[in-house]
Write an enzyme that holds these catalytic residues in place. Structure first.
Site, short mmCIF file in Angstrom:
data_model
loop_
_atom_site.label_atom_id
_atom_site.label_comp_id
_atom_site.label_asym_id
_atom_site.label_seq_id
_atom_site.Cartn_x
_atom_site.Cartn_y
_atom_site.Cartn_z
N GLN A 160 9.95 -29.48 46.04
CA GLN A 160 9.47 -29.67 47.40
C GLN A 160 10.63 -30.09 48.31
O GLN A 160 10.75 -31.26 48.66
CB GLN A 160 8.38 -30.75 47.38
CG GLN A 160 7.59 -30.86 48.65
CD GLN A 160 6.56 -29.77 48.78
OE1 GLN A 160 5.93 -29.39 47.81
NE2 GLN A 160 6.39 -29.27 49.97
N PHE A 161 11.49 -29.13 48.68
CA PHE A 161 12.63 -29.46 49.53
C PHE A 161 12.20 -30.00 50.88
O PHE A 161 12.94 -30.71 51.54
CB PHE A 161 13.56 -28.25 49.70
CG PHE A 161 13.02 -27.17 50.59
CD1 PHE A 161 13.29 -27.18 51.94
CD2 PHE A 161 12.23 -26.14 50.06
CE1 PHE A 161 12.79 -26.18 52.78
CE2 PHE A 161 11.74 -25.15 50.88
CZ PHE A 161 12.01 -25.16 52.24
N THR A 162 10.97 -29.71 51.30
CA THR A 162 10.49 -30.16 52.61
C THR A 162 10.33 -31.68 52.68
O THR A 162 10.16 -32.23 53.77
CB THR A 162 9.16 -29.47 53.00
OG1 THR A 162 8.18 -29.77 52.01
CG2 THR A 162 9.35 -27.97 53.12
#
Length: 149
Positions: free
Chosen positions: A78-80
């Site tokens: 989950q790079f966000t």
């Protein structure tokens, strides 16, 4: 590293219409990797999450950990979680690049497996649909760069 950990009754991740991973009782872990993270960060965070005592005991108190309830983990990259939200259109340059993030995402999961936990996962960088039945709800944020990690 940043992680959003949700206690779930069950969870799954689907990629391209096919279930890639699913678990029963346990943790859904949305995991983001920062550019300054290293292997020791992945191990420390995995240990902390695996030891987290948020499952109810016989008295209804959050006093049991993942091992005590026979739980599993579903880990989704989950790079966000590293979004810069200073404007209406978030930027994601604060997240680690794939050459750094992928090995640490894999190291996190490997450490959980070393500890004896079943680990299911998504696919790094894929468009995924995540379904879960949150239990409680109990959701905890970890950030190894600040408080909570």
């Amino acid at each position: 590293m940043r992680a959003v950990v949700t206690r779930v009754q069950h969870a799954s991740v689907t990629i391209g219409g096919r279930i890639n991973g699913q678990i029963g009782q346990g943790f859904l872990v949305l995991l983001g990797v920062g550019p300054n993270d290293g292997p020791e960060t992945a191990v420390k965070l995995a240990d902390k999450i695996c030891n987290l005592r948020v499952f109810e005991d016989e008295n209804g108190k959050m006093n049991r950990n993942l091992e005590q309830v026979g739980g599993s983990l579903l880990v989704v990259s989950q790079f966000t979680l590293y979004a810069d939200t200073s404007s209406r259109r978030p930027g994601f340059s604060g997240a680690a690049k794939p050459d750094v993030a992928i090995p640490l995402y894999e190291a996190f999961m490997a450490r959980c497996r070393e500890r004896g936990f079943p680990v299911e996962h998504g696919e790094f960088g894929a468009d995924m649909q995540v379904d879960s039945r949150n239990d409680g709800p109990v959701t905890i944020l970890f950030d190894t760069e600040g408080h909570g990690g």
